[in-house]
Design a protein around this motif. Structure first.
Motif, PDB file in Angstrom:
ATOM      1  N   ARG A 507     -14.030   2.202  -2.758  1.00  0.00           N
ATOM      2  CA  ARG A 507     -12.940   1.466  -3.545  1.00  0.00           C
ATOM      3  C   ARG A 507     -13.652  -0.065  -3.712  1.00  0.00           C
ATOM      4  NH1 ARG A 507      -7.061   3.204  -1.606  1.00  0.00           N
ATOM      5  NH2 ARG A 507      -6.747   3.063  -3.808  1.00  0.00           N
ATOM      6  N   TYR A 508     -14.505  -0.171  -4.312  1.00  0.00           N
ATOM      7  CA  TYR A 508     -15.484  -1.269  -4.555  1.00  0.00           C
ATOM      8  C   TYR A 508     -14.700  -2.638  -4.799  1.00  0.00           C
ATOM      9  CZ  TYR A 508     -19.156  -4.552  -6.040  1.00  0.00           C
ATOM     10  OH  TYR A 508     -19.939  -5.515  -6.265  1.00  0.00           O
ATOM     11  N   SER A 509     -13.759  -2.486  -5.983  1.00  0.00           N
ATOM     12  CA  SER A 509     -12.966  -3.493  -6.423  1.00  0.00           C
ATOM     13  C   SER A 509     -12.023  -4.108  -5.399  1.00  0.00           C
ATOM     14  CB  SER A 509     -12.366  -3.544  -7.628  1.00  0.00           C
ATOM     15  OG  SER A 509     -11.408  -2.288  -7.467  1.00  0.00           O
ATOM     16  N   LEU A 574     -12.639  -3.228   8.003  1.00  0.00           N
ATOM     17  CA  LEU A 574     -12.523  -2.825   6.855  1.00  0.00           C
ATOM     18  C   LEU A 574     -12.007  -1.271   7.227  1.00  0.00           C
ATOM     19  CD1 LEU A 574     -15.751  -3.443   4.723  1.00  0.00           C
ATOM     20  CD2 LEU A 574     -13.652  -4.410   4.517  1.00  0.00           C
ATOM     21  N   MET A 575     -12.463  -0.670   8.257  1.00  0.00           N
ATOM     22  CA  MET A 575     -11.716   0.756   8.638  1.00  0.00           C
ATOM     23  C   MET A 575     -10.446   0.630   8.716  1.00  0.00           C
ATOM     24  SD  MET A 575     -13.622   3.542   8.481  1.00  0.00           S
ATOM     25  CE  MET A 575     -12.605   4.542   9.433  1.00  0.00           C
ATOM     26  N   VAL A 576     -10.102  -0.488   9.620  1.00  0.00           N
ATOM     27  CA  VAL A 576      -8.464  -0.545   9.796  1.00  0.00           C
ATOM     28  C   VAL A 576      -7.773  -0.692   8.559  1.00  0.00           C
ATOM     29  CG1 VAL A 576      -6.785  -1.889  10.983  1.00  0.00           C
ATOM     30  CG2 VAL A 576      -8.818  -1.191  12.069  1.00  0.00           C
ATOM     31  N   LYS A 577      -8.424  -1.960   7.763  1.00  0.00           N
ATOM     32  CA  LYS A 577      -7.530  -2.523   6.661  1.00  0.00           C
ATOM     33  C   LYS A 577      -7.198  -1.605   5.466  1.00  0.00           C
ATOM     34  CE  LYS A 577      -7.325  -6.188   3.343  1.00  0.00           C
ATOM     35  NZ  LYS A 577      -8.165  -7.530   2.846  1.00  0.00           N
ATOM     36  N   ASP A 580      -7.114   5.504   5.015  1.00  0.00           N
ATOM     37  CA  ASP A 580      -6.174   6.287   4.142  1.00  0.00           C
ATOM     38  C   ASP A 580      -5.811   5.945   2.767  1.00  0.00           C
ATOM     39  OD1 ASP A 580      -6.422   8.260   6.382  1.00  0.00           O
ATOM     40  OD2 ASP A 580      -4.398   7.478   7.049  1.00  0.00           O
ATOM     41  N   GLY A 581      -6.581   4.943   2.261  1.00  0.00           N
ATOM     42  CA  GLY A 581      -6.274   4.615   0.859  1.00  0.00           C
ATOM     43  C   GLY A 581      -5.025   3.446   0.739  1.00  0.00           C
ATOM     44  N   ASN A 582      -4.773   3.118   1.747  1.00  0.00           N
ATOM     45  CA  ASN A 582      -3.574   2.120   1.870  1.00  0.00           C
ATOM     46  C   ASN A 582      -4.289   0.862   2.055  1.00  0.00           C
ATOM     47  OD1 ASN A 582      -1.607   4.031   2.120  1.00  0.00           O
ATOM     48  ND2 ASN A 582      -2.089   4.383   4.185  1.00  0.00           N
ATOM     49  N   ILE A 583      -3.560  -0.313   2.001  1.00  0.00           N
ATOM     50  CA  ILE A 583      -4.154  -1.551   2.289  1.00  0.00           C
ATOM     51  C   ILE A 583      -3.146  -2.436   3.380  1.00  0.00           C
ATOM     52  CG2 ILE A 583      -4.676  -4.010   1.502  1.00  0.00           C
ATOM     53  CD1 ILE A 583      -5.530  -2.689  -0.922  1.00  0.00           C
ATOM     54  N   LYS A 584      -3.525  -2.862   4.628  1.00  0.00           N
ATOM     55  CA  LYS A 584      -2.635  -3.428   5.526  1.00  0.00           C
ATOM     56  C   LYS A 584      -2.517  -4.762   5.353  1.00  0.00           C
ATOM     57  CE  LYS A 584      -3.364   0.060   9.080  1.00  0.00           C
ATOM     58  NZ  LYS A 584      -4.319   0.860   8.289  1.00  0.00           N
ATOM     59  N   LYS A 585      -1.866  -5.389   5.022  1.00  0.00           N
ATOM     60  CA  LYS A 585      -1.562  -6.950   4.764  1.00  0.00           C
ATOM     61  C   LYS A 585      -2.130  -7.702   5.879  1.00  0.00           C
ATOM     62  CE  LYS A 585       1.319  -8.740   2.345  1.00  0.00           C
ATOM     63  NZ  LYS A 585       2.512  -9.527   1.665  1.00  0.00           N
ATOM     64  N   GLU A 586      -2.856  -8.761   5.550  1.00  0.00           N
ATOM     65  CA  GLU A 586      -3.512  -9.823   6.678  1.00  0.00           C
ATOM     66  C   GLU A 586      -3.796 -10.972   6.170  1.00  0.00           C
ATOM     67  OE1 GLU A 586      -6.815 -11.009   6.234  1.00  0.00           O
ATOM     68  OE2 GLU A 586      -7.536  -9.476   4.687  1.00  0.00           O
ATOM     69  N   GLU A 587      -3.787 -12.174   7.104  1.00  0.00           N
ATOM     70  CA  GLU A 587      -4.062 -13.478   6.621  1.00  0.00           C
ATOM     71  C   GLU A 587      -5.435 -13.924   7.836  1.00  0.00           C
ATOM     72  OE1 GLU A 587      -0.350 -15.717   6.865  1.00  0.00           O
ATOM     73  OE2 GLU A 587       0.664 -14.736   5.450  1.00  0.00           O
ATOM     74  N   PRO A 600       2.149  -2.074  11.084  1.00  0.00           N
ATOM     75  CA  PRO A 600       1.542  -2.976   9.953  1.00  0.00           C
ATOM     76  C   PRO A 600       2.253  -3.077   8.775  1.00  0.00           C
ATOM     77  CG  PRO A 600       0.273  -0.853  10.065  1.00  0.00           C
ATOM     78  CD  PRO A 600       1.445  -0.686  11.237  1.00  0.00           C
ATOM     79  N   ILE A 601       2.134  -4.050   7.920  1.00  0.00           N
ATOM     80  CA  ILE A 601       2.840  -3.891   6.517  1.00  0.00           C
ATOM     81  C   ILE A 601       1.925  -3.370   5.638  1.00  0.00           C
ATOM     82  CG2 ILE A 601       3.903  -5.331   4.799  1.00  0.00           C
ATOM     83  CD1 ILE A 601       4.510  -7.447   7.041  1.00  0.00           C
ATOM     84  N   VAL A 602       2.164  -2.267   5.118  1.00  0.00           N
ATOM     85  CA  VAL A 602       1.259  -1.153   4.210  1.00  0.00           C
ATOM     86  C   VAL A 602       1.612  -1.499   2.853  1.00  0.00           C
ATOM     87  CG1 VAL A 602       0.345   0.974   3.917  1.00  0.00           C
ATOM     88  CG2 VAL A 602       0.667   0.396   6.206  1.00  0.00           C
ATOM     89  N   GLU A 603       0.477  -1.613   1.825  1.00  0.00           N
ATOM     90  CA  GLU A 603       0.738  -1.626   0.550  1.00  0.00           C
ATOM     91  C   GLU A 603      -0.016  -0.489  -0.056  1.00  0.00           C
ATOM     92  OE1 GLU A 603      -0.819  -5.424  -0.574  1.00  0.00           O
ATOM     93  OE2 GLU A 603       1.013  -6.396  -0.540  1.00  0.00           O
TER      94      GLU A 603
END
Length: 635
Positions: A507-509, A574-577, A580-587, A600-603
């Motif tokens: 998921r390059y972009s 990257l594996m954690v973030k 499964d195709g999700n994105i875990k929010k981070e700062e 986690p807060i998942v998008e």
């Protein structure tokens, strides 16, 4: 301004530097290293906003200081001293191959035992070729730069296929390696390549070489003469009557740059006059300052004998005769040269149709004058080119998929309904084994002046680490034999970088910006470190050159191994973030959680609209959600 004294960890770090030097290297006065440490503290990364990002790099850097105390299809750029930001000669290289393993070669220099020899192999298969005697002493070689700061890169072009000498004793890689072990200057490297080819026979396709030393940069193009098998009745053995190669080398004018990418680019050249142009029969004039062209004496006569050329000698074009341009050579090869030239030279739009294969008559110049001086960072950026910003940008056609991937898996061409189609071939490509940018700097002695900025895997997702020409060994994670293309080793640089890049490709972009942050963190740090390392190494070198080499070894080895460690951390992040195709929010690399700190807060990133429309256009109503039936089923 940030108060430097307010950072106790930095003060501790510099105290370690000073104590280590004071306790273990009495030859270095404290004042000299005090200036060295102050110089480092003045760098941009010495700021609160960047401190934590660099803290592990800082610890690693401190460790190296302490340790120092005791003890193929490829794209190549050529930059002359007058065209570089710091006055160095620079060349680049990328070993693009589906079978090549990324590792840093190291050849120890010095006296050789009587009877020592260089074993040549064919790089395409590892077939043993000739055993070539070594001189009494050789130069140390790190990757593709030697201790005299001679550097060599290459790119392969095929040319006339019948010119491959099947009885040859040395291939292009052997020529490069032997020349680096024995050549004190770029001109000597040209001479050695010519002599070895003539004596042992050239077992390769056509080749373009980039050859640099601290004072000048050359492009050399060579191709074999084929196999003309004859029988010697007296010796009762067969031999190749056409053993050897034909070649031309041209010096890039100072202040200019050049490039080559798997197609021969030298066209016409001044004929031998003993002044600016000489043949291999005039090597006694090799080091005359005005010489800017060197060529095999029979390069034109041989072409006539093979019926490749019948015009006047003055009109002879090496590229047109030995590797005629066609659509593929333009689109897959010359387009990469054009894409680099257009970034630094106005007016390159006039050659776009040539580079894209639409007008093969409007050939690009061999070299151009850039409108600004180029740096190592510029060449690294050029190595990451995928025609972005042009109509041929790999991220912009449907082949990129919904996540804008600038890669196309092989084969490069494909057949459909009796027609041949193709994918773009760009500088950045997934099958790179390793790549580098070299610097040859005339203001420094060889062990310090020569640097090979070395990276493994895809140039777009790699990190270039500075390896000095004077180091005594390669970092373990990069060294030759640490893993292989058939042996996975979890902490080998090649495998760690491939692990990250393949994860990003999915998921390059979405993922590339996370990679870019760490990539910039490392490469910017290295570029900031180098001036200070140069200065410290020179102070050591003036007192004891061997201690300077120890110091440089500890720096390059530590930075190489740390880079692999940092890249492994990136993989885990990257594996954690993106699991499964999700994105875990981070700062700033810290994952956010719900108000109870548990989950986690998942998008869920949506597919781009154009991709969804494509699905509908291809499938019609197959995936249409039917509202009425849904309501009836609820009742």
């Amino acid at each position: 301004m940030y108060n430097q004294k307010s950072c106790p960890l930095w003060d501790s770090f510099f105290s370690v530097c000073r104590m280590s030097i004071s306790n273990h290297l009495a030859v270095v006065n404290r004042y000299g290293f005090e200036k060295f440490c102050v110089g480092l503290r003045g760098k941009e990364f010495y700021k609160p906003s960047k401190f934590f990002m660099y803290r592990k790099l800082i610890f690693s850097f401190a460790i190296f200081l302490i340790l120092a105390i005791p003890g193929m299809p490829c794209t190549s750029y050529l930059v002359t001293p007058g065209a570089s930001a710091d006055g160095s000669s620079m060349i680049s290289y990328a070993a693009d191959s589906h079978i090549r393993y990324g590792e840093l070669y190291f050849f120890e220099g010095g006296p050789k035992e009587p009877g020592s020899y260089f074993q040549a192999y064919y790089r395409g298969s590892h077939k043993p070729l000739a055993r070539i005697p070594l001189p009494e002493s050789t130069y140390q070689v790190v990757g593709y730069i030697n201790e005299k700061q001679v550097a060599i890169g290459e790119s392969t072009f095929v040319g006339h296929t019948e010119l491959f000498d099947t009885l040859g004793g040395i291939d292009y890689t052997g020529l490069m390696q032997y020349a680096l072990m024995t050549a004190p200057t770029a001109r000597d490297a040209i001479r050695i390549i010519g002599e070895l080819s003539e004596k042992y026979g050239y077992y390769s396709w056509g080749e373009s070489f980039s050859i640099a030393d601290p004072n000048e940069v050359w492009i050399m193009e060579i191709i074999g003469k084929g196999t003309n098998l004859q029988y010697d009745r007296r010796k009762k053995e067969s031999y190749n009557a056409d053993r050897g190669a034909v070649w031309v080398a041209k010096r890039i004018p100072d202040g200019y740059i050049s490039a080559h990418a798997n197609h021969a680019r030298i066209m016409t050249f001044p004929l031998a006059d003993g002044n600016i142009s000489i043949t291999n029969q005039q090597f006694d004039r090799l080091h005359q300052p005005d010489v800017r062209v060197i060529y095999a004496h029979d390069v034109i006569d041989f072409a006539r004998r093979k019926n490749y050329f019948d015009g006047p000698d003055e009109e002879f074009s090496f590229s047109d005769v030995y590797a005629p341009i066609d659509f593929g050579a333009a689109r897959f090869c010359e387009a990469r040269v054009w894409s680099m030239f257009k970034e630094v030279t106005p007016g390159m739009d006039q050659y776009m149709d040539y580079a894209m294969g639409y007008d093969l008559t409007n050939r690009m110049p061999l070299w151009v004058k850039p409108e600004r001086k180029l740096s190592v960072a510029d060449l690294i950026n050029f190595k990451r080119d995928y025609l972005q910003g042009t109509d041929f940008d790999l991220t912009q056609d449907i082949g990129a998929g919904p996540w804008g991937k600038p890669y196309r898996w092989r084969p490069l061409t494909w057949e459909l309904d009796g027609k041949t189609y193709f994918h773009e071939r760009t500088t950045a490509t997934q099958q790179t084994g390793f790549s580098f940018i070299t610097q040859s700097r005339k203001d420094y002695p060889g062990p310090i002046g020569g640097i090979i900025w070395f990276g493994v895997d895809d140039t777009n997702t790699s990190v270039y680490v500075p390896m000095y020409a004077g180091i005594r060994r390669a970092p373990d994670t990069f060294r030759e034999g640490y893993g292989s293309i058939l042996e996975y080793r979890e902490d080998a640089a090649f495998w760690v970088f491939n692990k990250v890049s393949h994860l990003v490709y999915l998921r390059y972009s979405l993922k590339i910006d996370d990679l870019r942050k760490v990539q910039a963190e490392l490469e910017n740090s290295f570029r900031e470190f180098v001036p200070a390392i140069d200065k410290a190494a020179m102070e050591l070198y003036n007192k004891d050159p061997e201690l300077a080499k120890d110091f440089l070894t500890s720096f390059s080895v530590s930075m190489g191994n740390y880079t692999v460690e940092r890249w492994e951390q990136l993989f885990r992040f990257l594996m954690v973030k993106y699991l499964d195709g999700n994105i875990k929010k981070e700062e700033n690399g810290v994952f956010l959680t719900n108000e109870w700190g548990k989950y986690p807060i998942v998008e869920h990133p949506e597919y781009p609209e154009w991709w969804l429309r494509t699905i509908v256009e291809l499938t019609g109503d197959q995936f249409l959600y039917i509202e009425k039936q849904d309501k009836e089923s609820d009742e």
